[in-house]
Scaffold this motif. Structure first.
Motif, short mmCIF file in Angstrom:
data_model
loop_
_atom_site.label_atom_id
_atom_site.label_comp_id
_atom_site.label_asym_id
_atom_site.label_seq_id
_atom_site.Cartn_x
_atom_site.Cartn_y
_atom_site.Cartn_z
N TYR A 13 -31.01 6.24 25.83
CA TYR A 13 -31.31 6.20 27.14
C TYR A 13 -32.90 7.15 27.14
CZ TYR A 13 -32.25 7.58 32.16
OH TYR A 13 -32.75 7.73 33.12
N ILE A 14 -33.98 6.30 27.81
CA ILE A 14 -35.03 7.06 27.75
C ILE A 14 -35.36 7.33 29.12
CG2 ILE A 14 -37.51 6.80 27.14
CD1 ILE A 14 -36.37 4.90 24.95
N GLU A 15 -35.38 8.76 29.31
CA GLU A 15 -36.19 8.90 30.86
C GLU A 15 -37.37 8.53 30.97
OE1 GLU A 15 -34.08 9.76 33.60
OE2 GLU A 15 -35.54 10.76 34.75
N GLU A 16 -37.65 7.84 31.94
CA GLU A 16 -39.27 7.75 32.39
C GLU A 16 -39.71 8.53 33.79
OE1 GLU A 16 -41.55 5.98 31.08
OE2 GLU A 16 -40.52 5.46 29.35
N ASP A 17 -40.96 8.68 33.99
CA ASP A 17 -41.29 9.71 34.85
C ASP A 17 -42.20 8.42 35.88
OD1 ASP A 17 -42.68 11.01 36.95
OD2 ASP A 17 -43.73 12.30 35.58
N ILE A 18 -41.61 7.98 36.93
CA ILE A 18 -41.78 6.53 37.63
C ILE A 18 -43.06 7.24 38.22
CG2 ILE A 18 -39.65 5.48 37.84
CD1 ILE A 18 -39.18 6.50 40.45
#
Lengths: 228, 228
Positions: free
Chosen positions: B33-38
Protein backbone atom coordinates in the motif's frame (compact mmCIF):
# COMPACT_ATOMS: atom_id res chain seq x y z
CA UNK A 1 -39.93 -26.10 -24.60
CA UNK A 2 -41.31 -22.65 -23.93
CA UNK A 3 -40.29 -19.78 -26.13
CA UNK A 4 -37.70 -17.45 -24.69
CA UNK A 5 -38.93 -13.88 -24.14
CA UNK A 6 -36.34 -11.30 -25.21
CA UNK A 7 -37.48 -7.68 -25.34
CA UNK A 8 -35.79 -4.32 -25.59
CA UNK A 9 -37.66 -1.17 -24.58
CA UNK A 10 -36.12 1.78 -26.35
CA UNK A 11 -36.40 5.21 -27.88
CA UNK A 12 -35.49 5.80 -31.53
CA UNK A 13 -32.77 8.43 -31.01
CA UNK A 14 -31.15 7.17 -27.79
CA UNK A 15 -27.46 6.21 -28.13
CA UNK A 16 -27.84 4.16 -24.92
CA UNK A 17 -30.53 2.02 -26.51
CA UNK A 18 -28.52 1.49 -29.70
CA UNK A 19 -25.63 0.20 -27.65
CA UNK A 20 -27.83 -2.68 -26.45
CA UNK A 21 -29.41 -3.23 -29.87
CA UNK A 22 -25.95 -3.52 -31.46
CA UNK A 23 -24.83 -6.00 -28.79
CA UNK A 24 -27.82 -8.25 -29.49
CA UNK A 25 -27.38 -8.03 -33.25
CA UNK A 26 -23.65 -8.76 -33.10
CA UNK A 27 -24.53 -11.87 -31.10
CA UNK A 28 -27.29 -12.83 -33.52
CA UNK A 29 -29.87 -12.83 -30.70
CA UNK A 30 -33.43 -12.27 -31.93
CA UNK A 31 -35.48 -9.83 -29.85
CA UNK A 32 -38.66 -7.81 -29.86
CA UNK A 33 -38.11 -4.04 -29.92
CA UNK A 34 -40.70 -1.89 -28.15
CA UNK A 35 -40.65 1.86 -28.78
CA UNK A 36 -41.36 3.94 -25.66
CA UNK A 37 -42.40 7.60 -25.58
CA UNK A 38 -39.88 9.04 -23.12
CA UNK A 39 -41.83 12.30 -22.92
CA UNK A 40 -45.01 10.53 -21.89
CA UNK A 41 -43.93 7.44 -20.00
CA UNK A 42 -46.09 4.32 -20.09
CA UNK A 43 -47.00 2.26 -17.02
CA UNK A 44 -45.04 -0.54 -18.65
CA UNK A 45 -41.82 1.49 -18.52
CA UNK A 46 -42.47 2.76 -14.99
CA UNK A 47 -43.17 -0.75 -13.74
CA UNK A 48 -40.18 -2.34 -15.46
CA UNK A 49 -37.71 0.38 -14.47
CA UNK A 50 -39.10 1.98 -11.30
CA UNK A 51 -35.64 3.09 -10.14
CA UNK A 52 -34.48 5.18 -13.10
CA UNK A 53 -37.67 5.32 -15.25
CA UNK A 54 -35.51 5.34 -18.37
CA UNK A 55 -34.78 3.34 -21.49
CA UNK A 56 -33.11 1.02 -22.35
CA UNK A 57 -34.83 -1.72 -20.39
CA UNK A 58 -33.98 -5.30 -21.28
CA UNK A 59 -36.34 -8.19 -20.55
CA UNK A 60 -35.16 -11.80 -20.66
CA UNK A 61 -37.92 -14.18 -19.52
CA UNK A 62 -38.65 -13.12 -15.91
CA UNK A 63 -35.50 -11.03 -15.63
CA UNK A 64 -35.54 -7.26 -16.11
CA UNK A 65 -32.34 -5.24 -16.39
CA UNK A 66 -31.76 -1.50 -16.75
CA UNK A 67 -28.66 0.61 -17.44
CA UNK A 68 -27.01 0.03 -20.81
CA UNK A 69 -23.54 -0.97 -19.56
CA UNK A 70 -25.04 -3.48 -17.12
CA UNK A 71 -27.27 -4.88 -19.90
CA UNK A 72 -24.35 -5.30 -22.32
CA UNK A 73 -22.33 -7.29 -19.80
CA UNK A 74 -25.39 -9.46 -19.10
CA UNK A 75 -25.81 -10.11 -22.83
CA UNK A 76 -22.12 -10.93 -23.21
CA UNK A 77 -22.24 -13.41 -20.29
CA UNK A 78 -25.54 -15.01 -21.33
CA UNK A 79 -24.95 -15.47 -25.06
CA UNK A 80 -21.28 -16.27 -25.25
CA UNK A 81 -20.92 -16.41 -29.06
CA UNK A 82 -19.01 -13.49 -30.64
CA UNK A 83 -17.61 -12.17 -27.33
CA UNK A 84 -17.86 -8.40 -26.91
CA UNK A 85 -15.38 -8.01 -24.07
CA UNK A 86 -11.85 -9.38 -24.56
CA UNK A 87 -10.88 -12.55 -22.67
CA UNK A 88 -7.81 -11.09 -20.95
CA UNK A 89 -8.61 -9.40 -17.59
CA UNK A 90 -6.39 -6.38 -18.27
CA UNK A 91 -7.87 -5.81 -21.74
CA UNK A 92 -11.33 -6.15 -20.21
CA UNK A 93 -10.40 -3.54 -17.61
CA UNK A 94 -9.18 -1.16 -20.31
CA UNK A 95 -12.38 -1.58 -22.35
CA UNK A 96 -14.51 -0.83 -19.28
CA UNK A 97 -12.30 2.10 -18.29
CA UNK A 98 -12.51 3.86 -21.66
CA UNK A 99 -16.22 3.19 -22.06
CA UNK A 100 -16.86 4.97 -18.74
CA UNK A 101 -14.37 7.69 -19.59
CA UNK A 102 -16.22 8.53 -22.81
CA UNK A 103 -19.54 8.51 -20.96
CA UNK A 104 -18.40 10.72 -18.09
CA UNK A 105 -15.87 13.04 -19.71
CA UNK A 106 -16.72 13.20 -23.40
CA UNK A 107 -20.48 12.93 -23.68
CA UNK A 108 -21.37 15.67 -21.19
CA UNK A 109 -18.72 18.03 -22.53
CA UNK A 110 -19.75 17.45 -26.16
CA UNK A 111 -23.43 17.99 -25.43
CA UNK A 112 -22.73 21.15 -23.41
CA UNK A 113 -20.55 22.54 -26.22
CA UNK A 114 -23.52 22.27 -28.56
CA UNK A 115 -26.32 24.03 -26.69
CA UNK A 116 -24.35 26.53 -24.62
CA UNK A 117 -22.83 29.90 -25.56
CA UNK A 118 -19.85 32.11 -24.78
CA UNK A 119 -17.37 31.07 -22.18
CA UNK A 120 -19.28 27.94 -21.20
CA UNK A 121 -19.28 26.76 -24.84
CA UNK A 122 -15.56 27.44 -25.20
CA UNK A 123 -14.71 25.51 -22.05
CA UNK A 124 -16.90 22.58 -23.09
CA UNK A 125 -15.35 22.51 -26.59
CA UNK A 126 -11.88 22.37 -25.06
CA UNK A 127 -12.87 19.50 -22.78
CA UNK A 128 -14.44 17.66 -25.73
CA UNK A 129 -11.26 17.91 -27.80
CA UNK A 130 -9.08 16.81 -24.89
CA UNK A 131 -11.26 13.76 -24.25
CA UNK A 132 -11.26 12.84 -27.95
CA UNK A 133 -7.46 13.11 -28.05
CA UNK A 134 -7.26 10.47 -25.33
CA UNK A 135 -9.61 8.19 -27.25
CA UNK A 136 -7.65 8.76 -30.48
CA UNK A 137 -4.53 7.45 -28.67
CA UNK A 138 -6.33 4.19 -27.84
CA UNK A 139 -6.77 3.27 -31.50
CA UNK A 140 -3.05 3.41 -32.42
CA UNK A 141 -3.60 2.21 -35.98
CA UNK A 142 -6.12 -0.48 -35.06
CA UNK A 143 -9.23 -1.04 -37.14
CA UNK A 144 -11.52 -1.32 -34.12
CA UNK A 145 -11.10 -0.74 -30.40
CA UNK A 146 -11.77 -4.45 -29.83
CA UNK A 147 -9.00 -7.07 -29.89
CA UNK A 148 -7.92 -8.76 -33.14
CA UNK A 149 -9.32 -5.81 -35.13
CA UNK A 150 -12.88 -6.93 -34.41
CA UNK A 151 -15.80 -4.77 -33.34
CA UNK A 152 -16.40 -5.22 -29.59
CA UNK A 153 -17.54 -3.82 -26.24
CA UNK A 154 -15.71 -0.50 -26.48
CA UNK A 155 -16.76 0.08 -30.11
CA UNK A 156 -20.43 -0.26 -29.29
CA UNK A 157 -20.07 1.62 -25.99
CA UNK A 158 -18.66 4.68 -27.75
CA UNK A 159 -20.45 3.98 -31.01
CA UNK A 160 -22.39 7.23 -30.57
CA UNK A 161 -19.18 9.10 -31.50
CA UNK A 162 -19.60 7.88 -35.10
CA UNK A 163 -23.10 9.18 -35.78
CA UNK A 164 -24.54 11.20 -32.87
CA UNK A 165 -21.46 13.37 -32.29
CA UNK A 166 -21.20 14.74 -35.88
CA UNK A 167 -24.95 15.43 -35.87
CA UNK A 168 -24.65 17.25 -32.54
CA UNK A 169 -21.77 19.24 -34.04
CA UNK A 170 -23.96 20.25 -36.98
CA UNK A 171 -26.71 21.32 -34.59
CA UNK A 172 -24.25 23.45 -32.60
CA UNK A 173 -22.42 24.76 -35.71
CA UNK A 174 -19.08 23.38 -34.58
CA UNK A 175 -16.75 20.84 -36.13
CA UNK A 176 -15.93 18.44 -33.34
CA UNK A 177 -14.42 15.57 -35.32
CA UNK A 178 -11.77 17.32 -37.42
CA UNK A 179 -10.32 14.51 -39.60
CA UNK A 180 -6.84 16.08 -39.51
CA UNK A 181 -6.80 16.14 -35.74
CA UNK A 182 -8.45 12.73 -35.36
CA UNK A 183 -7.37 10.52 -38.28
CA UNK A 184 -7.79 7.31 -36.26
CA UNK A 185 -11.29 8.09 -35.03
CA UNK A 186 -12.27 9.33 -38.50
CA UNK A 187 -11.18 6.07 -40.14
CA UNK A 188 -12.83 4.03 -37.35
CA UNK A 189 -16.06 6.05 -37.79
CA UNK A 190 -16.25 5.20 -41.52
CA UNK A 191 -15.54 1.53 -40.83
CA UNK A 192 -17.99 1.37 -37.91
CA UNK A 193 -20.82 3.01 -39.86
CA UNK A 194 -20.20 0.63 -42.75
CA UNK A 195 -20.46 -2.49 -40.55
CA UNK A 196 -23.64 -4.33 -41.64
CA UNK A 197 -25.05 -4.48 -38.08
CA UNK A 198 -24.61 -0.74 -37.57
CA UNK A 199 -25.38 0.52 -41.10
CA UNK A 200 -28.82 -1.00 -41.34
CA UNK A 201 -30.10 0.17 -37.96
CA UNK A 202 -29.37 3.90 -37.77
CA UNK A 203 -32.21 6.44 -37.53
CA UNK A 204 -32.54 8.90 -40.48
CA UNK A 205 -30.10 11.80 -40.38
CA UNK A 206 -32.63 14.56 -41.06
CA UNK A 207 -34.98 13.30 -38.34
CA UNK A 208 -32.03 13.22 -35.92
CA UNK A 209 -30.97 16.77 -36.88
CA UNK A 210 -34.48 18.10 -36.30
CA UNK A 211 -34.87 16.27 -32.99
CA UNK A 212 -31.52 17.31 -31.51
CA UNK A 213 -31.93 20.88 -32.75
CA UNK A 214 -35.15 21.06 -30.73
CA UNK A 215 -33.53 19.42 -27.69
CA UNK A 216 -30.55 21.80 -27.79
CA UNK A 217 -32.90 24.80 -27.79
CA UNK A 218 -34.77 23.36 -24.79
CA UNK A 219 -31.48 22.89 -22.95
CA UNK A 220 -30.37 26.40 -23.72
CA UNK A 221 -33.57 27.89 -22.35
CA UNK A 222 -33.36 25.68 -19.25
CA UNK A 223 -29.68 25.96 -18.41
CA UNK A 224 -28.14 28.49 -20.76
CA UNK A 225 -28.82 31.63 -18.80
CA UNK A 226 -28.01 30.30 -15.35
CA UNK A 227 -24.68 28.95 -16.62
CA UNK A 228 -25.92 25.53 -15.49
CA UNK B 1 10.43 -16.92 -11.10
CA UNK B 2 10.23 -13.18 -10.69
CA UNK B 3 8.26 -11.70 -7.83
CA UNK B 4 4.85 -10.37 -8.73
CA UNK B 5 4.45 -6.62 -8.19
CA UNK B 6 1.10 -5.73 -6.62
CA UNK B 7 0.64 -2.16 -5.43
CA UNK B 8 -2.26 0.00 -4.39
CA UNK B 9 -1.91 3.77 -4.39
CA UNK B 10 -4.44 5.22 -1.98
CA UNK B 11 -5.50 7.90 0.44
CA UNK B 12 -6.34 7.04 4.05
CA UNK B 13 -9.94 8.34 4.10
CA UNK B 14 -11.08 7.45 0.58
CA UNK B 15 -14.01 5.01 0.43
CA UNK B 16 -13.03 4.26 -3.19
CA UNK B 17 -9.60 3.08 -2.08
CA UNK B 18 -11.01 0.91 0.72
CA UNK B 19 -13.23 -0.85 -1.79
CA UNK B 20 -10.11 -2.10 -3.58
CA UNK B 21 -8.23 -2.86 -0.36
CA UNK B 22 -11.15 -4.99 0.88
CA UNK B 23 -11.33 -6.87 -2.44
CA UNK B 24 -7.64 -7.77 -2.20
CA UNK B 25 -7.89 -8.80 1.45
CA UNK B 26 -11.00 -10.93 0.88
CA UNK B 27 -9.02 -12.72 -1.83
CA UNK B 28 -5.98 -13.07 0.38
CA UNK B 29 -3.81 -11.25 -2.15
CA UNK B 30 -0.73 -9.61 -0.61
CA UNK B 31 0.00 -6.08 -1.81
CA UNK B 32 2.05 -3.02 -1.05
CA UNK B 33 0.00 0.00 0.00
CA UNK B 34 1.34 3.42 -0.96
CA UNK B 35 -0.20 6.49 0.66
CA UNK B 36 -0.60 9.45 -1.74
CA UNK B 37 -1.18 13.07 -0.76
CA UNK B 38 -4.20 13.96 -2.88
CA UNK B 39 -3.79 17.66 -2.08
CA UNK B 40 -0.23 17.70 -3.34
CA UNK B 41 -0.04 15.08 -6.06
CA UNK B 42 3.20 13.24 -6.70
CA UNK B 43 4.68 12.66 -10.15
CA UNK B 44 4.17 8.97 -9.48
CA UNK B 45 0.40 9.46 -9.23
CA UNK B 46 0.25 11.80 -12.24
CA UNK B 47 2.26 9.37 -14.35
CA UNK B 48 0.31 6.29 -13.31
CA UNK B 49 -3.13 7.89 -13.67
CA UNK B 50 -2.71 10.73 -16.18
CA UNK B 51 -6.38 10.58 -17.21
CA UNK B 52 -8.12 11.12 -13.87
CA UNK B 53 -5.15 11.96 -11.58
CA UNK B 54 -6.94 10.23 -8.70
CA UNK B 55 -6.59 7.34 -6.30
CA UNK B 56 -7.09 4.41 -6.22
CA UNK B 57 -4.51 3.27 -8.74
CA UNK B 58 -3.75 -0.44 -8.91
CA UNK B 59 -0.46 -1.77 -10.25
CA UNK B 60 -0.03 -5.42 -11.20
CA UNK B 61 3.39 -6.03 -12.77
CA UNK B 62 3.37 -3.85 -15.90
CA UNK B 63 -0.36 -3.24 -15.79
CA UNK B 64 -1.84 -0.09 -14.30
CA UNK B 65 -5.57 0.28 -13.68
CA UNK B 66 -7.61 3.19 -12.35
CA UNK B 67 -11.27 3.55 -11.30
CA UNK B 68 -12.31 1.44 -8.32
CA UNK B 69 -15.13 -0.51 -9.99
CA UNK B 70 -12.87 -1.39 -12.92
CA UNK B 71 -10.11 -2.46 -10.52
CA UNK B 72 -12.43 -4.69 -8.48
CA UNK B 73 -13.61 -6.57 -11.57
CA UNK B 74 -9.98 -7.00 -12.64
CA UNK B 75 -9.09 -8.41 -9.21
CA UNK B 76 -12.09 -10.76 -9.30
CA UNK B 77 -11.13 -12.05 -12.76
CA UNK B 78 -7.40 -12.36 -12.01
CA UNK B 79 -7.53 -14.01 -8.58
CA UNK B 80 -10.52 -16.29 -8.85
CA UNK B 81 -10.56 -17.60 -5.25
CA UNK B 82 -13.42 -16.29 -3.06
CA UNK B 83 -15.43 -14.81 -5.95
CA UNK B 84 -16.77 -11.33 -5.31
CA UNK B 85 -19.36 -11.23 -8.09
CA UNK B 86 -21.98 -14.01 -8.19
CA UNK B 87 -21.67 -16.64 -10.93
CA UNK B 88 -25.17 -16.18 -12.37
CA UNK B 89 -25.34 -13.47 -15.09
CA UNK B 90 -28.56 -11.95 -13.74
CA UNK B 91 -27.26 -11.78 -10.17
CA UNK B 92 -24.05 -10.23 -11.51
CA UNK B 93 -26.14 -7.64 -13.36
CA UNK B 94 -28.07 -6.80 -10.19
CA UNK B 95 -24.87 -6.42 -8.15
CA UNK B 96 -23.42 -4.05 -10.77
CA UNK B 97 -26.70 -2.15 -11.06
CA UNK B 98 -27.02 -1.46 -7.31
CA UNK B 99 -23.35 -0.61 -6.91
CA UNK B 100 -23.70 2.11 -9.56
CA UNK B 101 -27.04 3.21 -8.15
CA UNK B 102 -25.51 3.83 -4.71
CA UNK B 103 -22.60 5.68 -6.31
CA UNK B 104 -24.71 7.92 -8.54
CA UNK B 105 -27.88 8.46 -6.49
CA UNK B 106 -26.94 7.94 -2.85
CA UNK B 107 -23.40 9.18 -2.44
CA UNK B 108 -23.88 12.61 -4.04
CA UNK B 109 -27.18 13.21 -2.25
CA UNK B 110 -25.77 12.14 1.14
CA UNK B 111 -22.70 14.32 0.82
CA UNK B 112 -24.76 17.33 -0.31
CA UNK B 113 -27.13 16.88 2.63
CA UNK B 114 -24.17 17.24 4.98
CA UNK B 115 -22.48 20.44 3.82
CA UNK B 116 -25.45 22.36 2.39
CA UNK B 117 -28.14 24.37 4.13
CA UNK B 118 -31.83 25.28 3.82
CA UNK B 119 -33.81 24.04 0.87
CA UNK B 120 -30.82 22.40 -0.80
CA UNK B 121 -30.13 20.39 2.37
CA UNK B 122 -33.78 19.34 2.70
CA UNK B 123 -33.93 18.17 -0.92
CA UNK B 124 -30.66 16.24 -0.58
CA UNK B 125 -31.84 14.59 2.66
CA UNK B 126 -35.04 13.46 0.96
CA UNK B 127 -33.07 11.99 -1.96
CA UNK B 128 -30.71 10.24 0.46
CA UNK B 129 -33.58 8.59 2.34
CA UNK B 130 -35.28 7.52 -0.91
CA UNK B 131 -32.08 5.94 -2.21
CA UNK B 132 -31.48 4.14 1.10
CA UNK B 133 -35.04 2.77 1.02
CA UNK B 134 -34.29 1.14 -2.33
CA UNK B 135 -31.10 -0.40 -0.96
CA UNK B 136 -32.92 -1.61 2.17
CA UNK B 137 -35.32 -3.53 -0.10
CA UNK B 138 -32.40 -5.39 -1.69
CA UNK B 139 -31.39 -7.01 1.59
CA UNK B 140 -34.77 -8.68 2.27
CA UNK B 141 -33.58 -10.47 5.40
CA UNK B 142 -30.24 -11.50 3.93
CA UNK B 143 -27.04 -11.28 5.97
CA UNK B 144 -25.03 -9.75 3.16
CA UNK B 145 -25.87 -8.39 -0.28
CA UNK B 146 -23.78 -11.19 -1.80
CA UNK B 147 -25.21 -14.62 -2.61
CA UNK B 148 -25.26 -17.43 -0.02
CA UNK B 149 -25.10 -14.84 2.76
CA UNK B 150 -21.46 -14.15 1.97
CA UNK B 151 -19.76 -10.78 1.72
CA UNK B 152 -19.25 -9.88 -1.95
CA UNK B 153 -19.00 -7.29 -4.72
CA UNK B 154 -22.03 -5.24 -3.70
CA UNK B 155 -21.09 -5.27 0.01
CA UNK B 156 -17.66 -3.84 -0.65
CA UNK B 157 -18.98 -1.45 -3.32
CA UNK B 158 -21.41 0.13 -0.89
CA UNK B 159 -19.29 -0.63 2.17
CA UNK B 160 -18.88 3.13 2.77
CA UNK B 161 -22.52 3.17 3.96
CA UNK B 162 -21.42 1.32 7.10
CA UNK B 163 -18.74 3.72 8.32
CA UNK B 164 -18.45 6.84 6.16
CA UNK B 165 -22.16 7.61 6.01
CA UNK B 166 -22.76 7.74 9.80
CA UNK B 167 -19.63 9.89 10.20
CA UNK B 168 -20.86 12.25 7.48
CA UNK B 169 -24.20 12.37 9.29
CA UNK B 170 -22.46 13.36 12.52
CA UNK B 171 -20.53 16.07 10.67
CA UNK B 172 -23.77 17.44 9.19
CA UNK B 173 -25.79 16.99 12.44
CA UNK B 174 -28.33 14.71 10.78
CA UNK B 175 -29.30 11.12 11.44
CA UNK B 176 -29.23 9.46 8.06
CA UNK B 177 -29.29 5.80 9.09
CA UNK B 178 -32.31 5.66 11.42
CA UNK B 179 -32.34 2.02 12.66
CA UNK B 180 -36.15 1.95 12.79
CA UNK B 181 -36.43 3.03 9.18
CA UNK B 182 -33.55 0.85 7.99
CA UNK B 183 -33.44 -2.31 10.13
CA UNK B 184 -31.86 -4.37 7.34
CA UNK B 185 -29.07 -1.92 6.58
CA UNK B 186 -28.49 -1.38 10.31
CA UNK B 187 -28.04 -5.13 10.93
CA UNK B 188 -25.85 -5.45 7.82
CA UNK B 189 -23.73 -2.50 8.97
CA UNK B 190 -22.98 -4.17 12.34
CA UNK B 191 -22.16 -7.46 10.62
CA UNK B 192 -20.03 -5.79 7.94
CA UNK B 193 -18.02 -3.73 10.42
CA UNK B 194 -17.42 -6.83 12.49
CA UNK B 195 -16.02 -8.84 9.54
CA UNK B 196 -12.31 -9.42 10.27
CA UNK B 197 -11.18 -8.01 6.91
CA UNK B 198 -13.17 -4.80 7.44
CA UNK B 199 -12.77 -4.34 11.20
CA UNK B 200 -9.00 -4.32 11.21
CA UNK B 201 -8.53 -1.84 8.36
CA UNK B 202 -10.75 1.16 9.17
CA UNK B 203 -9.23 4.60 9.81
CA UNK B 204 -9.76 6.08 13.30
CA UNK B 205 -13.20 7.59 13.87
CA UNK B 206 -11.98 10.88 15.41
CA UNK B 207 -9.49 11.49 12.60
CA UNK B 208 -12.29 10.87 10.08
CA UNK B 209 -14.65 13.25 11.91
CA UNK B 210 -12.06 16.01 11.91
CA UNK B 211 -11.14 15.49 8.26
CA UNK B 212 -14.70 15.41 6.93
CA UNK B 213 -15.73 18.35 9.10
CA UNK B 214 -13.00 20.38 7.40
CA UNK B 215 -13.98 19.11 3.94
CA UNK B 216 -17.66 19.92 4.49
CA UNK B 217 -16.77 23.51 5.44
CA UNK B 218 -14.65 23.83 2.28
CA UNK B 219 -17.54 22.56 0.19
CA UNK B 220 -19.95 24.97 1.83
CA UNK B 221 -17.75 27.96 1.11
CA UNK B 222 -17.21 26.79 -2.49
CA UNK B 223 -20.73 25.72 -3.45
CA UNK B 224 -23.05 26.68 -0.60
CA UNK B 225 -23.81 30.22 -1.60
CA UNK B 226 -24.20 29.69 -5.32
CA UNK B 227 -26.64 26.83 -4.74
CA UNK B 228 -24.08 24.59 -6.49
Amino acid sequence: METEVIKLLGFWSSPFVFRVEWALKLKGVEFEYIEEDIFNKTNRLLELNPVHKKVPVFVHDQKVIAESFVIIEYIDETWTQNPLLPQDPYQRAMARFWARFAEEKLMDAAWTSIWSKGEQKERAEKETIEALEKIEEQLKGKKYFGVDDKIGYLDISIGWISYWLPIWGEVGSIEILDPKKFPGITAWKTRFLDHPVIRDSLPPRDKMLEYFHKRSQEWYSRFGLSGK
